[in-house]
Design a protein around this motif. Structure first.
Motif, PDB file in Angstrom:
ATOM      1  N   HIS A 178      -3.449  -8.078   9.238  1.00  0.00           N
ATOM      2  CA  HIS A 178      -2.809  -8.445  10.504  1.00  0.00           C
ATOM      3  C   HIS A 178      -1.680  -7.476  10.853  1.00  0.00           C
ATOM      4  N   PHE A 179      -0.877  -7.097   9.850  1.00  0.00           N
ATOM      5  CA  PHE A 179       0.252  -6.196  10.086  1.00  0.00           C
ATOM      6  C   PHE A 179       0.337  -5.121   9.004  1.00  0.00           C
ATOM      7  N   TYR A 180       0.652  -3.901   9.436  1.00  0.00           N
ATOM      8  CA  TYR A 180       1.190  -2.863   8.556  1.00  0.00           C
ATOM      9  C   TYR A 180       2.664  -2.716   8.909  1.00  0.00           C
ATOM     10  N   VAL A 181       3.523  -2.606   7.912  1.00  0.00           N
ATOM     11  CA  VAL A 181       4.949  -2.447   8.186  1.00  0.00           C
ATOM     12  C   VAL A 181       5.531  -1.416   7.228  1.00  0.00           C
ATOM     13  N   ASP A 182       6.347  -0.510   7.774  1.00  0.00           N
ATOM     14  CA  ASP A 182       7.024   0.489   6.950  1.00  0.00           C
ATOM     15  C   ASP A 182       8.494   0.529   7.315  1.00  0.00           C
ATOM     16  N   ASP A 183       9.151   1.644   7.029  1.00  0.00           N
ATOM     17  CA  ASP A 183      10.580   1.754   7.297  1.00  0.00           C
ATOM     18  C   ASP A 183      10.883   1.963   8.775  1.00  0.00           C
TER      19      ASP A 183
ATOM     20  N   ALA B  13      13.404   0.611   0.552  1.00  0.00           N
ATOM     21  CA  ALA B  13      14.286  -0.536   0.801  1.00  0.00           C
ATOM     22  C   ALA B  13      14.202  -0.973   2.263  1.00  0.00           C
ATOM     23  N   LYS B  14      14.125   0.001   3.174  1.00  0.00           N
ATOM     24  CA  LYS B  14      14.031  -0.325   4.593  1.00  0.00           C
ATOM     25  C   LYS B  14      12.683  -0.968   4.924  1.00  0.00           C
ATOM     26  N   ALA B  15      11.600  -0.445   4.332  1.00  0.00           N
ATOM     27  CA  ALA B  15      10.283  -1.035   4.561  1.00  0.00           C
ATOM     28  C   ALA B  15      10.246  -2.477   4.069  1.00  0.00           C
ATOM     29  N   LYS B  16      10.817  -2.703   2.899  1.00  0.00           N
ATOM     30  CA  LYS B  16      10.855  -4.060   2.340  1.00  0.00           C
ATOM     31  C   LYS B  16      11.704  -4.971   3.222  1.00  0.00           C
ATOM     32  N   ASP B  17      12.801  -4.446   3.745  1.00  0.00           N
ATOM     33  CA  ASP B  17      13.664  -5.224   4.626  1.00  0.00           C
ATOM     34  C   ASP B  17      12.943  -5.576   5.922  1.00  0.00           C
ATOM     35  N   ASN B  18      12.238  -4.605   6.506  1.00  0.00           N
ATOM     36  CA  ASN B  18      11.465  -4.881   7.718  1.00  0.00           C
ATOM     37  C   ASN B  18      10.402  -5.946   7.461  1.00  0.00           C
TER      38      ASN B  18
ATOM     39  N   THR C 290       0.859  -1.178   0.000  1.00  0.00           N
ATOM     40  CA  THR C 290       0.000   0.000   0.000  1.00  0.00           C
ATOM     41  C   THR C 290       0.896   1.228   0.000  1.00  0.00           C
ATOM     42  N   ASP C 291       0.304   2.395  -0.231  1.00  0.00           N
ATOM     43  CA  ASP C 291       1.091   3.611  -0.468  1.00  0.00           C
ATOM     44  C   ASP C 291       1.579   4.280   0.801  1.00  0.00           C
ATOM     45  N   ASP C 292       2.819   4.757   0.732  1.00  0.00           N
ATOM     46  CA  ASP C 292       3.369   5.625   1.767  1.00  0.00           C
ATOM     47  C   ASP C 292       2.536   6.905   1.853  1.00  0.00           C
ATOM     48  N   LEU C 293       2.425   7.445   3.058  1.00  0.00           N
ATOM     49  CA  LEU C 293       1.658   8.670   3.296  1.00  0.00           C
ATOM     50  C   LEU C 293       2.616   9.854   3.363  1.00  0.00           C
ATOM     51  N   SER C 294       2.411  10.822   2.523  1.00  0.00           N
ATOM     52  CA  SER C 294       3.314  11.962   2.423  1.00  0.00           C
ATOM     53  C   SER C 294       3.401  12.721   3.747  1.00  0.00           C
ATOM     54  N   GLY C 295       4.635  12.967   4.187  1.00  0.00           N
ATOM     55  CA  GLY C 295       4.869  13.765   5.384  1.00  0.00           C
ATOM     56  C   GLY C 295       4.591  13.052   6.687  1.00  0.00           C
ATOM     57  N   VAL C 296       4.339  11.747   6.631  1.00  0.00           N
ATOM     58  CA  VAL C 296       4.037  10.965   7.839  1.00  0.00           C
ATOM     59  C   VAL C 296       5.258  10.138   8.203  1.00  0.00           C
ATOM     60  N   TYR C 297       5.660  10.200   9.479  1.00  0.00           N
ATOM     61  CA  TYR C 297       6.820   9.432   9.920  1.00  0.00           C
ATOM     62  C   TYR C 297       6.474   7.966  10.120  1.00  0.00           C
ATOM     63  N   ASP C 298       5.445   7.695  10.918  1.00  0.00           N
ATOM     64  CA  ASP C 298       5.044   6.322  11.224  1.00  0.00           C
ATOM     65  C   ASP C 298       3.759   6.016  10.469  1.00  0.00           C
ATOM     66  N   ASP C 299       3.899   5.566   9.229  1.00  0.00           N
ATOM     67  CA  ASP C 299       2.731   5.320   8.375  1.00  0.00           C
ATOM     68  C   ASP C 299       1.832   4.229   8.946  1.00  0.00           C
ATOM     69  N   GLY C 300       2.442   3.207   9.536  1.00  0.00           N
ATOM     70  CA  GLY C 300       1.658   2.107  10.075  1.00  0.00           C
ATOM     71  C   GLY C 300       0.714   2.558  11.171  1.00  0.00           C
TER      72      GLY C 300
ATOM     73  N   ILE D 113       0.447  -9.271   5.557  1.00  0.00           N
ATOM     74  CA  ILE D 113       1.442  -8.246   5.864  1.00  0.00           C
ATOM     75  C   ILE D 113       1.344  -7.176   4.779  1.00  0.00           C
ATOM     76  N   GLU D 114       0.905  -5.987   5.155  1.00  0.00           N
ATOM     77  CA  GLU D 114       0.766  -4.865   4.230  1.00  0.00           C
ATOM     78  C   GLU D 114       2.035  -4.023   4.322  1.00  0.00           C
ATOM     79  N   VAL D 115       2.823  -4.021   3.244  1.00  0.00           N
ATOM     80  CA  VAL D 115       4.112  -3.321   3.228  1.00  0.00           C
ATOM     81  C   VAL D 115       3.898  -1.933   2.627  1.00  0.00           C
ATOM     82  N   ILE D 116       4.227  -0.904   3.399  1.00  0.00           N
ATOM     83  CA  ILE D 116       3.969   0.477   2.997  1.00  0.00           C
ATOM     84  C   ILE D 116       5.183   1.003   2.234  1.00  0.00           C
ATOM     85  N   MET D 117       4.988   1.285   0.928  1.00  0.00           N
ATOM     86  CA  MET D 117       6.095   1.698   0.065  1.00  0.00           C
ATOM     87  C   MET D 117       5.646   2.832  -0.864  1.00  0.00           C
TER      88      MET D 117
END
Length: 319
Positions: free
Chosen positions: A94-99, A155-160, A65-75, A143-147
């Protein structure tokens, strides 16, 4: 705008997980949002049932799913939009995960925090296949990966996400084919079953959602397949060779053993929904299982002593 405070925090495989579960018994209270989601105020806000009917998942599904502009902790914001703000429609992951970290919204049955007892994983709504008993919603952890931010954060979000997936796979004892994509379920619903799981994970269905789009990197099949396999290799690099990290995941019983089969499950040629149906268990009764195996579409599969084939162990109770 007040940020959420997690009810619990734990770490799995190096990823911090902040827990804010959708409460059991939660109801739609925002009538306008409920109507938009094609439901009604007072309706259950989540399914509430156990995944696979047993509380033990059969696979893990990766989404983007999409990263949110200007948001530090998107999850955190996606979690808050889900509950209590009721702004995410019917989506329940079940999970949101970002950088930064991961946020957990539904139980996954690991026992890694008091709100998530072992073997109590609950049904989500993320795979686009409704309440099909062997579909992604009913059997798989999401697992919803925020990118789609910048190359460094993506890259960090994908790694997490890879670390989180690897930690869960170790806990569940999953083999690599148990890691699938949203598109895997889209293809299954469209009848596009492939014997190669990775091929099915990257089978584009015209007019349907293509996901995880940012991990795939392209709608060209060869490119998407290459990038998906690269992500799976990233996950494999974080596996701990079956270490359980303290969760008490019960071992499969020794075979042969007897079970009572309820319902009328299909009998398949092999252990998984990608094998042909060869028959059906016509009536409830006691049967002998001679072999147990992982396979898509169920928490596990059992071979019948009669030689007729394999049945989902979600219909079996050991006696």
């Amino acid at each position: 705008m007040a940020l959420l405070t997690p009810d619990y925090t734990y770490t799995i495989n190096g990823v911090q997980v902040r827990v804010k579960m959708i409460p059991d018994g939660a109801k739609w209270t925002n009538a306008a949002a409920a109507v938009k989601a094609k439901t009604y105020a007072g309706a259950p806000y989540k399914h509430g049932g156990l995944i696979c009917g047993t509380g033990r998942p059969a696979s893990i599904t990766i989404h983007n799913t999409d990263d949110l502009s200007g948001v530090y902790d998107d999850g955190e914001q996606y979690t808050r939009a889900t509950w209590p703000n009721q702004a995410m429609g019917t989506t329940r992951v079940h999970f949101y995960v970002d950088d930064v970290c991961a946020w957990q919204n539904l139980r996954v049955g690991t026992g890694l925090c008091p709100a998530d007892p072992v073997g109590r994983a609950e049904v989500g709504y993320h795979a686009g296949d409704g309440v099909v008993y062997d579909g992604g919603n009913m059997t798989s952890i999401a697992i919803e990966v925020i990118m789609n931010d910048n190359s460094v954060n993506d890259a960090k979000a994908k790694d997490n996400a890879a670390q989180l997936a690897a930690g869960l796979m170790d806990l569940y004892g999953f083999s690599p084919e148990k890691l699938v994509t949203h598109t895997f379920w889209v293809a299954k619903a469209a009848g596009k079953m492939k014997t190669d799981v990775d091929e099915q994970c990257t089978t584009l269905v015209y007019g349907k959602k293509w996901c995880p789009a940012y991990i795939f990197g392209s709608t060209v099949h060869a490119t998407a397949l290459k990038n998906w396999k690269a992500f799976k290799m990233l996950v494999a690099g974080y596996r701990k060779d079956g270490a359980t990290q303290g969760a008490d995941i019960p071992a499969a019983p020794k075979v042969p053993y007897r079970v009572r089969i309820t319902g009328r499950p299909n009998i398949r040629k092999g252990p998984g929904i990608d094998y042909a149906v060869t028959g059906v268990v016509d009536k409830p009764g006691v049967y002998t299982i001679t072999e147990v195996s992982d396979g898509p579409g169920a928490s596990s599969w059992g071979r019948l002593k009669s030689g007729a084939g394999w049945v989902s162990m979600d219909f079996c109770v050991k006696i």
